[in-house]
Write a protein that holds these residues in place. Structure first.
Motif, PDB file in Angstrom:
ATOM      1  N   ALA A  34       0.854  -1.182   0.000  1.00 41.72           N
ATOM      2  CA  ALA A  34       0.000   0.000   0.000  1.00 41.72           C
ATOM      3  C   ALA A  34       0.888   1.230   0.000  1.00 41.72           C
ATOM      4  O   ALA A  34       2.057   1.179   0.412  1.00 41.72           O
ATOM      5  CB  ALA A  34      -0.927  -0.001   1.215  1.00 41.72           C
ATOM      6  N   THR A  35       0.344   2.335  -0.488  1.00 39.26           N
ATOM      7  CA  THR A  35       1.066   3.608  -0.508  1.00 39.26           C
ATOM      8  C   THR A  35       0.663   4.433   0.710  1.00 39.26           C
ATOM      9  O   THR A  35      -0.524   4.591   1.002  1.00 39.26           O
ATOM     10  CB  THR A  35       0.749   4.390  -1.790  1.00 39.26           C
ATOM     11  OG1 THR A  35       1.152   3.613  -2.926  1.00 39.26           O
ATOM     12  CG2 THR A  35       1.492   5.722  -1.811  1.00 39.26           C
ATOM     13  N   PHE A  36       1.664   4.941   1.420  1.00 36.77           N
ATOM     14  CA  PHE A  36       1.403   5.726   2.627  1.00 36.77           C
ATOM     15  C   PHE A  36       1.754   7.191   2.389  1.00 36.77           C
ATOM     16  O   PHE A  36       2.813   7.513   1.866  1.00 36.77           O
ATOM     17  CB  PHE A  36       2.221   5.198   3.807  1.00 36.77           C
ATOM     18  CG  PHE A  36       1.990   5.959   5.080  1.00 36.77           C
ATOM     19  CD1 PHE A  36       0.799   5.818   5.782  1.00 36.77           C
ATOM     20  CD2 PHE A  36       2.957   6.818   5.574  1.00 36.77           C
ATOM     21  CE1 PHE A  36       0.574   6.522   6.959  1.00 36.77           C
ATOM     22  CE2 PHE A  36       2.752   7.518   6.753  1.00 36.77           C
ATOM     23  CZ  PHE A  36       1.550   7.366   7.445  1.00 36.77           C
ATOM     24  N   ASN A  37       0.832   8.073   2.799  1.00 35.50           N
ATOM     25  CA  ASN A  37       1.031   9.515   2.695  1.00 35.50           C
ATOM     26  C   ASN A  37       1.315  10.052   4.090  1.00 35.50           C
ATOM     27  O   ASN A  37       0.423  10.091   4.940  1.00 35.50           O
ATOM     28  CB  ASN A  37      -0.225  10.169   2.115  1.00 35.50           C
ATOM     29  CG  ASN A  37      -0.058  11.661   1.876  1.00 35.50           C
ATOM     30  OD1 ASN A  37       0.675  12.335   2.587  1.00 35.50           O
ATOM     31  ND2 ASN A  37      -0.751  12.178   0.868  1.00 35.50           N
ATOM     32  N   SER A  38       2.552  10.471   4.356  1.00 38.90           N
ATOM     33  CA  SER A  38       2.919  10.916   5.698  1.00 38.90           C
ATOM     34  C   SER A  38       2.380  12.306   6.038  1.00 38.90           C
ATOM     35  O   SER A  38       2.455  12.734   7.189  1.00 38.90           O
ATOM     36  CB  SER A  38       4.443  10.899   5.870  1.00 38.90           C
ATOM     37  OG  SER A  38       5.068  11.773   4.961  1.00 38.90           O
ATOM     38  N   ASP A  39       1.817  13.019   5.048  1.00 35.09           N
ATOM     39  CA  ASP A  39       1.160  14.293   5.345  1.00 35.09           C
ATOM     40  C   ASP A  39      -0.218  14.080   5.956  1.00 35.09           C
ATOM     41  O   ASP A  39      -0.623  14.789   6.889  1.00 35.09           O
ATOM     42  CB  ASP A  39       1.012  15.143   4.076  1.00 35.09           C
ATOM     43  CG  ASP A  39       2.315  15.799   3.660  1.00 35.09           C
ATOM     44  OD1 ASP A  39       3.219  15.901   4.514  1.00 35.09           O
ATOM     45  OD2 ASP A  39       2.424  16.184   2.486  1.00 35.09           O
ATOM     46  N   PRO A 345       8.335   6.022   8.873  1.00 35.34           N
ATOM     47  CA  PRO A 345       9.676   6.623   8.879  1.00 35.34           C
ATOM     48  C   PRO A 345       9.723   8.050   9.405  1.00 35.34           C
ATOM     49  O   PRO A 345      10.756   8.474   9.936  1.00 35.34           O
ATOM     50  CB  PRO A 345      10.085   6.566   7.393  1.00 35.34           C
ATOM     51  CG  PRO A 345       9.323   5.414   6.836  1.00 35.34           C
ATOM     52  CD  PRO A 345       8.005   5.431   7.547  1.00 35.34           C
ATOM     53  N   SER A 346       8.632   8.808   9.281  1.00 33.80           N
ATOM     54  CA  SER A 346       8.637  10.185   9.780  1.00 33.80           C
ATOM     55  C   SER A 346       8.514  10.238  11.294  1.00 33.80           C
ATOM     56  O   SER A 346       8.782  11.270  11.909  1.00 33.80           O
ATOM     57  CB  SER A 346       7.480  10.980   9.152  1.00 33.80           C
ATOM     58  OG  SER A 346       6.226  10.616   9.741  1.00 33.80           O
ATOM     59  N   GLY A 347       8.090   9.146  11.910  1.00 34.41           N
ATOM     60  CA  GLY A 347       7.910   9.107  13.357  1.00 34.41           C
ATOM     61  C   GLY A 347       6.634   9.754  13.841  1.00 34.41           C
ATOM     62  O   GLY A 347       6.442   9.920  15.051  1.00 34.41           O
ATOM     63  N   ALA A 348       5.720  10.105  12.916  1.00 33.83           N
ATOM     64  CA  ALA A 348       4.500  10.815  13.292  1.00 33.83           C
ATOM     65  C   ALA A 348       3.274   9.920  13.357  1.00 33.83           C
ATOM     66  O   ALA A 348       2.242  10.334  13.906  1.00 33.83           O
ATOM     67  CB  ALA A 348       4.242  11.956  12.301  1.00 33.83           C
ATOM     68  N   TRP A 349       3.360   8.712  12.804  1.00 35.51           N
ATOM     69  CA  TRP A 349       2.181   7.859  12.682  1.00 35.51           C
ATOM     70  C   TRP A 349       2.498   6.420  13.106  1.00 35.51           C
ATOM     71  O   TRP A 349       3.647   5.972  13.029  1.00 35.51           O
ATOM     72  CB  TRP A 349       1.688   7.829  11.230  1.00 35.51           C
ATOM     73  CG  TRP A 349       1.448   9.167  10.619  1.00 35.51           C
ATOM     74  CD1 TRP A 349       2.341   9.922   9.899  1.00 35.51           C
ATOM     75  CD2 TRP A 349       0.246   9.927  10.676  1.00 35.51           C
ATOM     76  NE1 TRP A 349       1.762  11.094   9.492  1.00 35.51           N
ATOM     77  CE2 TRP A 349       0.464  11.128   9.963  1.00 35.51           C
ATOM     78  CE3 TRP A 349      -1.009   9.722  11.250  1.00 35.51           C
ATOM     79  CZ2 TRP A 349      -0.507  12.105   9.801  1.00 35.51           C
ATOM     80  CZ3 TRP A 349      -1.982  10.694  11.096  1.00 35.51           C
ATOM     81  CH2 TRP A 349      -1.730  11.867  10.384  1.00 35.51           C
TER      82      TRP A 349
END
Length: 400
Positions: A34-39, A345-349
């Motif tokens: 699946a494609t993940f959108n970190s925004d 990877p962004s650590g936000a989710w």
């Protein structure tokens, strides 16, 4: 828009070794992407990345090559009339597709439920959970397999070692530990020390954390020590702190404690630092029983997470920078059977697999690192038996 690829391992077969609440049969066909959108925290473009008839229930990436590995978990052991678990390797292709790489290799045992890649990328360590008592022939069945990897292609080579753990000594008339289904060896995880000189193995069946020294020339392991956890608690998973100094272990069954150890990388010794009862406290006030599953540190090493399938929660702890001790931050409700979760990877989710509901939920992490609840519908993805998550690392994404 920052996009990344998430791989989702599944149970393609009903894992009958699990508790009744764990999994219902589904139509999963292998490894999905699946494609993940970190925004926005949204997952989209859910597609099959590689067919796998035998459950690809655990995934890992090679540290430098665009190669992904999966365990293929069966219920049998090795021998006449049995189908042992095996490992598969995949080369990452365009748009996150996976192409089988080389040959599959047997793990030498049943229910290969967890594995980890050596820091050098030259070996895999695989945990064979083994069989439960109702299928048990009398011999120990849980243990660890070591499999060599090709140094330039990452292909699976031969199995270089296979260690079968002994059963726990016990009195059959002892009924004081009702949470224990049997006293046979059931290895549920194996993790490398940061230095690569040692291998840790969690023995759920015999309530012990084992420490092995590793011979990188021969690809073999030798037992050097370990530490007991609560009788009947069952050591399940282990998290190694980024410094390599602290080790965290969760008990799968009641009381469901979290153990903190200090690790000496020179001697292989584990020293008990703390035993936390926060999950037990929560379970006492809910209708569910303790059945913890995944244990993992956040990307900075300042937060520790543990999922509990029995109470349907993620428990979050702050990690002390000086002493490695943990302090409860909160409990977050999840969907049914949160077997696995992963921080993006962004650590936000945080993505959490509601395995029994066939759904992936994406939780926003607050300033302390605690997942908020519940996620809106836009951050939920219908998925077939989601058992494990893997973000494709940058060195694999760059090959797309």
């Amino acid at each position: 828009m920052p996009l990344s690829t998430v791989l989702i391992g599944t149970y393609t077969q009903d894992p009958t070794h699990g508790p009744k609440f764990a999994v219902s049969p589904s139509g999963a066909e292998g490894i999905y992407k699946a494609t993940f959108n970190s925004d926005t925290g949204e997952l989209s473009e859910y597609q099959l990345a590689a067919e796998a008839y035998i459950s690809p229930s655990w995934l890992r990436a090679h540290p430098t090559l665009p190669v992904v590995y999966s365990s293929n978990e069966t219920m049998d052991g090795e021998g006449e009339g049995c189908t042992p678990s095996y490992m598969s390797a995949y080369r990452v292709g365009p748009a996150g597709t996976l192409a089988l790489l080389g040959r599959r290799v047997s793990t030498g045992g049943g229910s290969a439920c967890y594995f980890s890649v050596h820091p050098t990328g030259k070996y895999l360590a695989v945990a064979n959970h083994g069989l439960l008592m109702r299928d048990f022939s009398g011999a120990p069945s849980g243990g660890v397999a070591i499999i060599a990897l090709h140094p330039t292609t990452g292909e699976l080579q031969e199995r270089t070692d296979l260690v079968v753990h002994p059963n726990a000594p016990h009195d059959p008339s002892d009924k004081t530990h009702p949470d224990r289904s049997d006293w046979t060896s059931h290895t549920h995880s194996c993790s490398w020390a940061k230095s690569g000189r040692w291998l840790f193995a969690c023995e759920k069946g015999t309530d012990r954390v084992l420490v092995y020294s590793f011979d990188a020339m021969k690809g073999t392991i030798s037992l050097v020590g370990g530490h007991n956890v609560t009788i009947g608690g069952g050591a399940r998973h282990l998290a190694v702190h980024q410094t390599g100094r602290y080790i965290y272990v969760n008990e799968e069954s009641k009381p469901g404690r979290i153990w903190v150890f200090e690790f000496n990388d020179h001697t292989g010794d584990l020293t008990e630092v703390q035993v936390d009862n926060s999950i037990k406290t929560l379970a006492d006030g809910t209708s569910g029983r303790v059945a913890t599953s995944e244990l993992a540190l956040g990307p900075t090493g300042r937060v520790l997470y543990c999922s509990d399938r029995g109470t349907k929660t993620i428990t979050t702890y702050a990690v002390g920078a000086e002493d490695g001790r943990i302090k409860l931050l909160g409990h977050t409700p999840t969907g049914a059977n949160p077997r696995h979760f992963k921080i993006d990877p962004s650590g936000a989710w945080m993505v959490v697999g509601a395995l029994s509901e066939g759904r992936v939920d994406v939780f926003k992490l607050d300033e302390r690192g605690v997942p908020s609840a519940p996620p809106p519908a836009s951050r939920q993805l219908e998925a077939k038996n989601p058992a494990h998550f893997l973000w494709l690392p940058a060195h694999a994404e760059s090959k797309l």
